[in-house]
Each structure stands twice: as C-alpha cells, then as structure tokens.
Design a protein around this motif. Structure first.
Motif: not given
Length: 147
Positions: A97-103
């Motif tokens: 999954t190439p999406e980015y997230y804030m953890n």
C-alpha cells in the motif's frame, strides 16, 4: 488448447508480478530531502518534508478531541485518553500500500503500561484525513486487550 493456455499463464503471471512489484518499489524509494511544491495564486512555495510533518502534527493537535473520542469509543471501560505526541510519526503503508499515514500513540485511564495506536491517512495533497482514521492496535493494558 488447454495445455497452451496453461503454458501461457505460467509464463505471463511471473512477468506481470515483477512489473507490479517494480512499480511499487520505485514509489517507495522517494528521498526524504525531496521538496514538495505547492502553488498559490501569487507564488510557488516549497516546503521540506520536515516542515510538512510539523504542520501535520499541529493539525492533529488541533483535532486532539476527535482522536480522544475515537479511542474512547473502542471500549466503554476507557474513561480517559492520553496522547504521547513525542511518539507521533509519519509512515507508509508498506510494500503493498503506497499510502502514507500519521501514527498516533498513547495510554488510557492514566495507566502506565496501557497503550493504543491510531493510523490517520494523509491525502495526496499532504492534508490529514480525520474521517478515515482507524485503530492501528486496539487499546491494551499490560499488552492484553481490555476485557
């Protein structure tokens, strides 16, 4: 005829897999010092990844109550939620999954050995998508789910 189709698929599927995997790897090799450019009606503004991350963290802090309410909604035994802003980080979804997230991570009910984690997607324009947040890992105490 059936044998020909089987041979064709045996040859074609690995090639398609390599092409797909190669594209994913190319997406993940973006250099951290890369500048992201946003345009306004007057001038072009360039921001570093670090500046963007700070803006994203500031946005999350402005929406802290939404995060707290979301974590509380996971279990009726959660009375209070503490966010550890020092552990907040930006991550990608991994190889598939190439999406980015804030953890975002924290504790519950002021219990030292408790924990939880929330992932909040980052849109293509680097804005935070609060409506799509989900539990990275459920609230726990001592590493065990709250019962």
């Amino acid at each position: 005829m059936k044998r020909r189709l089987e041979l064709f698929l045996i040859i074609l599927l690995p090639i398609l897999g390599l092409v797909f995997l190669g594209g994913k790897i190319m997406n993940l090799t973006k250099r951290p010092e890369q500048k992201i450019t946003t345009t306004s009606s007057k001038k072009v503004v360039q921001k570093s990844e670090e500046e963007i991350k700070k803006e994203q963290e500031a946005y999350l802090k402005e929406h802290e109550q939404e995060i707290v309410d979301f974590v509380k909604s996971q279990n009726p035994k959660i009375e209070s939620v503490q966010i550890n802003w020092d552990e907040t980080q930006k991550s990608d979804g991994g190889l598939t999954t190439p999406e980015y997230y804030m953890n975002v991570f924290g504790r519950i009910n002021n219990i030292e050995n408790s924990g939880w984690g929330v992932d909040i997607p980052i849109n293509d324009d680097q804005s935070i998508n609060m409506r799509e947040m989900f539990m990275l890992h459920e609230p726990t105490i001592g590493g065990k789910p709250i019962s």
